[in-house]
Design an enzyme around this catalytic site. Structure first.
Site, PDB file in Angstrom:
ATOM      1  N   ARG A  11       0.847  -1.196   0.000  1.00 34.49           N
ATOM      2  CA  ARG A  11       0.000   0.000   0.000  1.00 34.49           C
ATOM      3  C   ARG A  11       0.883   1.246   0.000  1.00 34.49           C
ATOM      4  O   ARG A  11       1.775   1.396   0.841  1.00 34.49           O
ATOM      5  CB  ARG A  11      -0.911   0.003   1.225  1.00 34.49           C
ATOM      6  CG  ARG A  11      -1.713   1.283   1.439  1.00 34.49           C
ATOM      7  CD  ARG A  11      -2.652   1.121   2.630  1.00 34.49           C
ATOM      8  NE  ARG A  11      -3.330   2.360   2.991  1.00 34.49           N
ATOM      9  CZ  ARG A  11      -3.042   3.108   4.058  1.00 34.49           C
ATOM     10  NH1 ARG A  11      -2.037   2.748   4.868  1.00 34.49           N
ATOM     11  NH2 ARG A  11      -3.718   4.208   4.325  1.00 34.49           N
ATOM     12  N   ARG A  55     -10.542  20.043   8.992  1.00 30.77           N
ATOM     13  CA  ARG A  55      -9.768  20.391  10.179  1.00 30.77           C
ATOM     14  C   ARG A  55     -10.174  21.761  10.699  1.00 30.77           C
ATOM     15  O   ARG A  55     -10.580  22.643   9.926  1.00 30.77           O
ATOM     16  CB  ARG A  55      -8.266  20.402   9.864  1.00 30.77           C
ATOM     17  CG  ARG A  55      -7.734  19.068   9.346  1.00 30.77           C
ATOM     18  CD  ARG A  55      -6.226  19.111   9.126  1.00 30.77           C
ATOM     19  NE  ARG A  55      -5.726  17.882   8.533  1.00 30.77           N
ATOM     20  CZ  ARG A  55      -5.446  16.775   9.218  1.00 30.77           C
ATOM     21  NH1 ARG A  55      -5.614  16.782  10.525  1.00 30.77           N
ATOM     22  NH2 ARG A  55      -5.001  15.693   8.613  1.00 30.77           N
ATOM     23  N   LYS A  71     -13.212   2.585   0.412  1.00 34.90           N
ATOM     24  CA  LYS A  71     -12.993   2.504   1.851  1.00 34.90           C
ATOM     25  C   LYS A  71     -14.304   2.849   2.574  1.00 34.90           C
ATOM     26  O   LYS A  71     -14.869   3.922   2.355  1.00 34.90           O
ATOM     27  CB  LYS A  71     -11.878   3.459   2.266  1.00 34.90           C
ATOM     28  CG  LYS A  71     -10.522   3.084   1.690  1.00 34.90           C
ATOM     29  CD  LYS A  71      -9.496   4.175   1.866  1.00 34.90           C
ATOM     30  CE  LYS A  71      -9.153   4.430   3.311  1.00 34.90           C
ATOM     31  NZ  LYS A  71      -8.052   5.445   3.429  1.00 34.90           N
ATOM     32  N   THR A 121      -6.870  -1.365   9.854  1.00 30.71           N
ATOM     33  CA  THR A 121      -6.712  -0.385  10.928  1.00 30.71           C
ATOM     34  C   THR A 121      -6.472  -1.031  12.290  1.00 30.71           C
ATOM     35  O   THR A 121      -7.287  -1.806  12.779  1.00 30.71           O
ATOM     36  CB  THR A 121      -7.913   0.575  11.045  1.00 30.71           C
ATOM     37  OG1 THR A 121      -8.330   1.002   9.761  1.00 30.71           O
ATOM     38  CG2 THR A 121      -7.517   1.795  11.865  1.00 30.71           C
TER      39      THR A 121
END
Length: 507
Positions: free
Chosen positions: A61, A102, A243, A301
């Site tokens: 990846r 953010r 994803k 993850t």
């Protein structure tokens, strides 16, 4: 077998493997589930990447959130060199960053938000304080409603919207803590009017597609249209992997799965935007749906998170990896463990060892076979199901499937047969993409226009790769006429002895 002693920091890692750099190196895996390893500062040299592959990494990846295009190009070059030298197909997955939401910056050190206090988010670019901060995303304010939740810094700080407008949101602090510059924001309750592809993502997409990656992972997928937009840009140069990291994607999963080539269960963000106890059942449902659709699924993850700093995983982490394998996932993934940790090789070796142990457990076979889908509607479905049944009820050593697009191999993998799957394709891109699929041992072969030649090629491959001996038999599936994707329509039980093949079919 040789041994590699590799020093990472002050630690020497010893991995045993066949001599790298020689044609025909035996890279046969002793497991079916695949391992995806993320490359980064701890794994950017040729020596370490080669060692990771030998330790068990089937797919690498490339995280587009980190590293320049020149750095990504160099890693790609190294992987392809190793692939050529080992003689096998190695998959490369480029993972796009996606939009990053953010907060802005604060005066001095970040303030501490107290539970029950009021905190305002707005578009004012002035430095924030204990009362407010900039959130430079007007699209969020446009979608917010009273009662919506905002999660800051991976959910460590939780805010609830009391009232809002096109340029502000007044919130109550539900869970307090220190908030600091440019921490990430998640908005779990709202379908955000944001495209999955930012301008950076579009540039990265074009770069990696031209470079020649096999899989492209899309972040921030909320709807099937996000996938079709990316597919229009990719133009067939890579397979699309979505994803699943947002509640909106879980709600529309079937539609997203239909337009995707594969799925990643990205449990990190899912665990932020959903209650953590919701993630395990979601993982199980998504894995089963992917298998039913014959599309590869990665569980990702924090699988061996402690191995970033420790040479040994926790027992809970080992159980987590094992659970994903018992569920039937096509692949399990390492992120920071192999990209930035102190023990990248041990992390890959640990996954490899866990996978071998789980797949040797009779309970694993029972679970996998009991969850086999019965939905078969096409000739190809019937052919691969028959191949699996024949292989498991007679003394067959392998199922060899010739495939142009990879569909036949994916359908065979869905059956989760007890014998090895040898996927033979004249297309190197197909073989590389299948490196992500459960149990597929990919071999690049010459194209054929006659079935007998295909059978001979399959027998030679089974013999040369050690899957069968001269006295053994294999099952061969293919589509006739050849070179027509999706036309699987023929099955043959064949001996591995070429003389017997010629004797039974002299034409």
């Amino acid at each position: 077998m040789g041994a590699l002693g590799h020093r990472i920091g002050d630690v020497i890692v010893n991995i045993r493997f066949g001599d790298i750099g020689h044609e025909g190196t035996d890279m046969r895996r002793l497991r079916n589930v695949k391992i995806v390893a993320t490359l980064g500062p701890a794994s950017e040299t040729r020596e370490v990447i080669a060692a990771l592959h030998n330790a068990g990494a089937d797919v690498f990846r490339l995280n587009m959130s980190h590293g320049s295009h020149d750095e990504i190009r160099e890693k790609h070059r190294i992987i392809r060199e190793i692939e050529k030298e080992t003689g096998g197909a190695i998959g490369i997955l480029a993972d796009l960053q996606g939009p990053k939401l953010r907060v802005g910056v604060f005066e001095g050190d970040g303030p501490t938000l107290e539970e029950g206090a009021t905190f305002r988010l707005d578009l004012d670019e002035a430095p924030g304080d204990v009362n407010r901060v900039c959130l430079p995303h007007p699209e969020i304010f446009a979608a917010l409603e009273a009662g919506a939740s905002l999660l800051v810094n991976d959910g460590k700080i939780r805010l609830k919207v009391r009232d809002c407008g096109p340029d502000f949101a007044n919130c109550e602090v539900v869970t307090g803590g220190v908030i600091s510059n440019r921490k990430g924001v998640n908005v779990p309750d709202v379908l955000l009017p944001l495209a999955a592809l930012s301008e950076k993502d579009r540039a990265d997409l074009e770069f990696v597609c031209e470079l020649g990656v096999d899989w492209l992972a899309l972040s921030f997928v909320q709807r099937p249209e996000d996938v079709t937009e990316a597919r229009d840009l990719v133009k067939g140069r890579a397979a699309i992997l979505s994803k699943i990291e947002k509640p909106a994607a879980v709600e529309r999963f079937e539609a997203i799965l239909e337009v995707s080539d594969g799925i990643m269960v990205a449990r990190g963000d899912l665990g932020v935007e959903l209650p953590v106890q919701n993630v395990p059942p979601i993982q199980k449902r998504l894995v089963r749906k992917c298998r039913a659709a014959a599309k590869p699924v990665i569980v990702a993850t924090q699988m061996l998170e402690s191995m970033i700093e420790s040479p040994m995983p926790t027992r809970a982490e080992v159980s987590d990896v094992a659970t994903a394998i018992y569920e039937g996932a096509d692949a399990v993934m390492l992120s920071a463990e192999s990209a930035a940790g102190d023990y990248p090789l041990e992390a890959v070796a640990t996954m490899d060892n866990v996978a071998q142990e789980v797949e040797a457990d009779p309970t694993y076979t029972q679970i996998i076979e009991s969850s086999r889908t019965a939905e078969r509607t096409t000739v190809a479905d019937g052919i691969v199901a028959a191949a699996r049944e024949i292989a498991e009820t007679t003394d067959i050593k392998a199922i060899c499937c010739f495939t142009q697009s990879g569909t036949t191999a994916l359908l065979t993998a869905r059956e989760r047969p007890r014998v090895p799957i040898i996927a033979l394709s004249p297309l190197v891109n197909t073989a590389r993409r299948l490196a992500l699929s459960w149990g597929t041992n990919c071999i690049i072969t010459d194209g054929h226009d006659r079935f007998k030649l295909a059978v001979l090629s399959a027998a030679r491959s089974a013999l040369s790769e050690g899957y069968a001996g001269p006295e053994d038999h294999i099952v061969v599936t293919a589509g006739v006429p050849f070179n027509v994707p999706g036309s699987t329509n023929i099955l043959r039980v064949a001996p591995c002895d070429e003389r017997l093949i010629y004797a039974s079919d002299p034409e």
